[in-house]
Enzyme design. Structure first.
Site, PDB file in Angstrom:
ATOM      1  N   HIS A  92       0.844  -1.191   0.000  1.00 55.03           N
ATOM      2  CA  HIS A  92       0.000   0.000   0.000  1.00 55.03           C
ATOM      3  C   HIS A  92       0.878   1.239   0.000  1.00 55.03           C
ATOM      4  O   HIS A  92       1.956   1.232   0.582  1.00 55.03           O
ATOM      5  CB  HIS A  92      -0.921   0.006   1.234  1.00 55.03           C
ATOM      6  CG  HIS A  92      -2.041   0.966   1.084  1.00 55.03           C
ATOM      7  ND1 HIS A  92      -1.931   2.290   1.442  1.00 55.03           N
ATOM      8  CD2 HIS A  92      -3.278   0.807   0.568  1.00 55.03           C
ATOM      9  CE1 HIS A  92      -3.068   2.905   1.160  1.00 55.03           C
ATOM     10  NE2 HIS A  92      -3.907   2.028   0.627  1.00 55.03           N
TER      11      HIS A  92
ATOM     12  N   ASP B 196      -7.979  -5.217  -0.530  1.00 57.37           N
ATOM     13  CA  ASP B 196      -8.355  -6.091  -1.642  1.00 57.37           C
ATOM     14  C   ASP B 196      -7.972  -7.553  -1.422  1.00 57.37           C
ATOM     15  O   ASP B 196      -8.462  -8.429  -2.129  1.00 57.37           O
ATOM     16  CB  ASP B 196      -7.697  -5.603  -2.943  1.00 57.37           C
ATOM     17  CG  ASP B 196      -8.369  -4.350  -3.475  1.00 57.37           C
ATOM     18  OD1 ASP B 196      -9.573  -4.185  -3.221  1.00 57.37           O
ATOM     19  OD2 ASP B 196      -7.695  -3.542  -4.137  1.00 57.37           O
TER      20      ASP B 196
HETATM   21  C1  LIG Z   1      -7.707  -0.214  -2.882  1.00 52.52           C
HETATM   22  C2  LIG Z   1      -6.367  -0.105  -3.301  1.00 52.52           C
HETATM   23  O1  LIG Z   1      -6.098   0.566  -4.257  1.00 52.52           O
HETATM   24  S1  LIG Z   1      -5.230  -0.930  -2.384  1.00 52.52           S
HETATM   25  C3  LIG Z   1      -3.964  -1.364  -3.524  1.00 52.52           C
HETATM   26  C4  LIG Z   1      -4.421  -2.418  -4.484  1.00 52.52           C
HETATM   27  N1  LIG Z   1      -3.339  -2.808  -5.376  1.00 52.52           N
HETATM   28  C5  LIG Z   1      -2.700  -3.986  -5.263  1.00 52.52           C
HETATM   29  O2  LIG Z   1      -2.966  -4.801  -4.397  1.00 52.52           O
HETATM   30  C6  LIG Z   1      -1.660  -4.265  -6.323  1.00 52.52           C
HETATM   31  C7  LIG Z   1      -0.361  -4.773  -5.683  1.00 52.52           C
HETATM   32  N2  LIG Z   1       0.288  -3.731  -4.934  1.00 52.52           N
HETATM   33  C8  LIG Z   1       0.963  -2.716  -5.576  1.00 52.52           C
HETATM   34  O3  LIG Z   1       1.079  -2.664  -6.802  1.00 52.52           O
HETATM   35  C9  LIG Z   1       1.589  -1.639  -4.722  1.00 52.52           C
HETATM   36  O4  LIG Z   1       1.810  -2.100  -3.428  1.00 52.52           O
HETATM   37  C10 LIG Z   1       0.722  -0.373  -4.666  1.00 52.52           C
HETATM   38  C11 LIG Z   1       0.398   0.137  -6.080  1.00 52.52           C
HETATM   39  C12 LIG Z   1      -0.571  -0.614  -3.930  1.00 52.52           C
HETATM   40  C13 LIG Z   1       1.491   0.707  -3.918  1.00 52.52           C
HETATM   41  O5  LIG Z   1       2.630   0.947  -4.668  1.00 52.52           O
HETATM   42  P1  LIG Z   1       3.804   1.868  -4.127  1.00 52.52           P
HETATM   43  O6  LIG Z   1       3.232   2.935  -3.302  1.00 52.52           O
HETATM   44  O7  LIG Z   1       4.647   2.238  -5.274  1.00 52.52           O
HETATM   45  O8  LIG Z   1       4.556   0.886  -3.186  1.00 52.52           O
HETATM   46  P2  LIG Z   1       5.783   1.200  -2.265  1.00 52.52           P
HETATM   47  O9  LIG Z   1       6.286   2.592  -2.445  1.00 52.52           O
HETATM   48  O10 LIG Z   1       5.382   0.743  -0.914  1.00 52.52           O
HETATM   49  O11 LIG Z   1       6.850   0.150  -2.819  1.00 52.52           O
HETATM   50  C14 LIG Z   1       7.535   0.390  -3.959  1.00 52.52           C
HETATM   51  C15 LIG Z   1       8.311  -0.838  -4.382  1.00 52.52           C
HETATM   52  O12 LIG Z   1       7.811  -2.051  -3.822  1.00 52.52           O
HETATM   53  C16 LIG Z   1       7.266  -2.874  -4.833  1.00 52.52           C
HETATM   54  N3  LIG Z   1       5.999  -3.440  -4.401  1.00 52.52           N
HETATM   55  C17 LIG Z   1       5.045  -2.829  -3.680  1.00 52.52           C
HETATM   56  N4  LIG Z   1       3.992  -3.657  -3.533  1.00 52.52           N
HETATM   57  C18 LIG Z   1       4.328  -4.810  -4.152  1.00 52.52           C
HETATM   58  C19 LIG Z   1       3.640  -6.023  -4.348  1.00 52.52           C
HETATM   59  N5  LIG Z   1       2.414  -6.202  -3.897  1.00 52.52           N
HETATM   60  N6  LIG Z   1       4.254  -6.995  -5.023  1.00 52.52           N
HETATM   61  C20 LIG Z   1       5.504  -6.827  -5.507  1.00 52.52           C
HETATM   62  N7  LIG Z   1       6.196  -5.673  -5.375  1.00 52.52           N
HETATM   63  C21 LIG Z   1       5.597  -4.694  -4.707  1.00 52.52           C
HETATM   64  C22 LIG Z   1       7.002  -1.905  -5.962  1.00 52.52           C
HETATM   65  O13 LIG Z   1       6.935  -2.564  -7.218  1.00 52.52           O
HETATM   66  C23 LIG Z   1       8.156  -0.974  -5.859  1.00 52.52           C
HETATM   67  O14 LIG Z   1       9.320  -1.592  -6.354  1.00 52.52           O
HETATM   68  P3  LIG Z   1      10.454  -0.728  -7.134  1.00 52.52           P
HETATM   69  O15 LIG Z   1      10.909   0.303  -6.135  1.00 52.52           O
HETATM   70  O16 LIG Z   1      11.463  -1.744  -7.479  1.00 52.52           O
HETATM   71  O17 LIG Z   1       9.759  -0.119  -8.294  1.00 52.52           O
HETATM   72  O1  LIG Z   2      -5.258   4.778  -0.633  1.00 54.28           O
HETATM   73  C1  LIG Z   2      -4.901   4.228  -1.683  1.00 54.28           C
HETATM   74  O2  LIG Z   2      -3.882   4.567  -2.336  1.00 54.28           O
HETATM   75  C2  LIG Z   2      -5.659   3.097  -2.244  1.00 54.28           C
HETATM   76  C3  LIG Z   2      -6.694   2.549  -1.330  1.00 54.28           C
HETATM   77  O3  LIG Z   2      -6.415   1.779  -0.439  1.00 54.28           O
HETATM   78  C4  LIG Z   2      -8.072   2.972  -1.515  1.00 54.28           C
HETATM   79  O4  LIG Z   2      -8.358   3.855  -2.323  1.00 54.28           O
HETATM   80  O5  LIG Z   2      -8.942   2.414  -0.839  1.00 54.28           O
END
Ligand SMILES: CC(=O)SCCNC(=O)CCNC(=O)[C@H](O)C(C)(C)COP(=O)(O)OP(=O)(O)OC[C@H]1O[C@@H](n2cnc3c(N)ncnc32)[C@H](O)[C@@H]1OP(=O)(O)O
Ligand SMILES: O=C([O-])CC(=O)C(=O)O
Length: 449
Positions: free
Chosen positions: A328, A386
């Protein structure tokens, strides 16, 4: 439909690949907050809001330190809000909508009147079902929702009036009508794309929001109270997440142009569909299907760990290296919504005799944290909202193509509150800057290129 032939575009795609590279160092050189993130990963502060607070770390001498996640709606902790309505064995969504929109908890009388008002807003305009949903169905319900919302513009006598009262009227209508738009859109899809029989039940204004949705979805209109209460909880937990999540921020950006409500909500829906945002709930279940296919013994810890390593090394599932439902942008140690949903997922799994699957999710979550931390030098990720949502929906017999639309149906509450807040308190078009890094070039006449 025939598959597309993209080979004719090859020369252009190679131009795209060579002429759009931006070296990483330039972001540092020009101090650009890529993805609106500071270098320590925290979000750039771009707005103020009363509506939702999302908290996942504390700063210690300039360094973010992970803490347990906290989510507050209008100042009220999500654990307290949920405990409040669960203790009284009543639904929470209507109360949550009131709280998010108006900034305070409703009295008993206000809640009854507001719930009745929302139920009256439920009916779709005359001809909408026939002309918009049945005449032009879509294989993707998120795509259909954007068209449905966009089409409502033409049924509104005052679509462009952005006065507070008119926008509130439009938002209440959208919140109340989303269940029918989602359920009817799904039935149309099944009928036209999957050759199933078509049924469209009439809506009842005597049912609660969640009950109305379940009764529209199911052929016999029946649901069990345990199912309705769990789905209501999922609606509450998805209703709001501050101003910075991608879809709500999109809504702020678009609302800041003073455009109409329907356009702003369409933009938010388009953002939510992405698999890194709301689309992740369906991706989690698709990924877990792949896990079940490749792991013979669901309780074998080594097999689960091997699969997760492959996932992180881009050797499994969609080969993007992402574990869906984990990580997240704000939360570090925990997402409170995942804690609340996991508890209900466990109870429901017991009730539906799917404990073995719950156990697999639990192990998968635990080892994902551990293996990610090993790979990413102790960076912490936690299960987000999720991770367990899709499993819960699956146990409720909700079709997979509705998982992200259900997120939208819930988040319509938060988007409404933020749209009203932007119109009342924003007052300035959101317009950040981009530095152009192309060198100036001379225009070369065609015969000299
Ligand atoms: C309701 C919502 O929107 S909740 C989020 C739903 N999305 C997901 O579950 C998809 C999987 N998760 C992700 O893609 C990410 O964790 C996100 C998009 C939610 C957040 O992304 P960011 O804020 O960029 O994550 P954060 O800054 O903590 O970490 C960055 C690094 O960790 C990696 N990372 C973060 N989460 C994951 C994951 N679930 N799996 C693998 N790698 C991950 C990123 O790819 C990134 O790597 P890099 O620096 O080599 O590019
Ligand atoms: O806050 C975020 O980046 C994504 C999230 O968990 C939401 O919108 O519920």
């Amino acid at each position: 439909m025939q598959p597309k032939d993209l080979s004719q575009l090859t020369p252009f795609t190679s131009y795209l690949e060579t002429n759009n590279v931006i070296p990483n160092e330039l972001y540092t050189e020009y101090n650009v907050k890529r993805g609106l993130r500071n270098t320590d990963g925290t979000g750039v502060l771009v707005g103020l809001t009363h509506i939702g607070e999302v908290h996942g770390y504390v700063m210690d001498e300039g360094v973010p330190v992970p803490v347990e996640g906290r989510l507050r709606y209008r100042g009220i902790d999500i654990f307290d809000l949920v405990e409040g309505f669960q203790k009284e064995n009543r639904y929470g969504f209507e109360e949550t909508v009131f709280l998010l929109l108006f900034g305070q908890l409703p009295t008993k009388k206000e809640l009854e009147e507001f719930s009745a008002l929302l139920a009256r807003y439920r009916q779709l305009p005359d001809g909408f079902k026939e002309n918009i949903i049945l005449k032009s169905p879509s294989p993707n319900i998120m795509n259909l929702l954007t068209r449905e919302v966009s089409a409502l513009y033409a049924y509104d006598p005052e679509p462009d009036d952005i006065s507070v009262a008119n926008v509130l009227d439009q938002c209440l209508q959208l919140i109340a009508q989303f269940p029918a738009m989602v359920a009817y859109g799904y039935h149309a899809k099944r009928h036209y794309y999957e050759n199933e029989s078509l049924f469209l039940h009439h809506q009842s204004d005597r049912l609660a929001h969640v009950e109305n949705f379940l009764s529209l979805l199911r052929p016999n209109r029946e649901f069990d109270p345990i199912e309705a209460h769990i789905l209501d909880l999922a609606f509450v937990l998805h209703a709001e997440h501050g101003g910075g999540n991608n879809s709500t921020f999109t809504l702020h950006v678009v609302s800041s142009t003073n455009t109409d409500t329907y356009s702003a909500i369409v933009a938010a829906l388009c953002s939510l569909k992405g698999p890194r945002h709301g689309g992740a709930n369906a991706e989690v279940v698709n990924m877990m299907d792949d896990v079940k296919k490749h792991i013979k013994d669901w309780s074998n810890e080594n097999e689960i760990k091997d699969y997760i390593r492959k996932l992180l090394n881009k050797e499994a599932y969609d080969r993007r290296g992402l574990i869906y439902g984990m990580g997240h942008a704000v939360y570090s140690l925990s997402d409170p919504r995942a804690i609340l949903l996991k508890k209900k997922a466990e109870e429901l799994a017991r009730y539906k005799k799917r404990e073995e699957e719950f156990h697999l999710y639990d192990l998968f979550e635990r080892f994902s944290r551990q293996l990610f931390a090993e790979k990413a030098k102790n960076k912490i990720i936690c299960a987000n909202v999720d991770f367990y949502a899709g499993f819960v929906y699956d146990m409720l017999g909700i079709p997979r193509e509705l998982y992200t639309p259900l997120f939208a149906l819930s988040r319509m509450a938060g988007w409404s509150a933020h749209r009203l807040e932007e119109l009342i308190a924003g007052g300035r078009i959101i317009r950040p800057a981009y530095k152009c890094i192309s060198e100036p070039k001379e225009y070369v006449p065609l015969d000299r290129r």
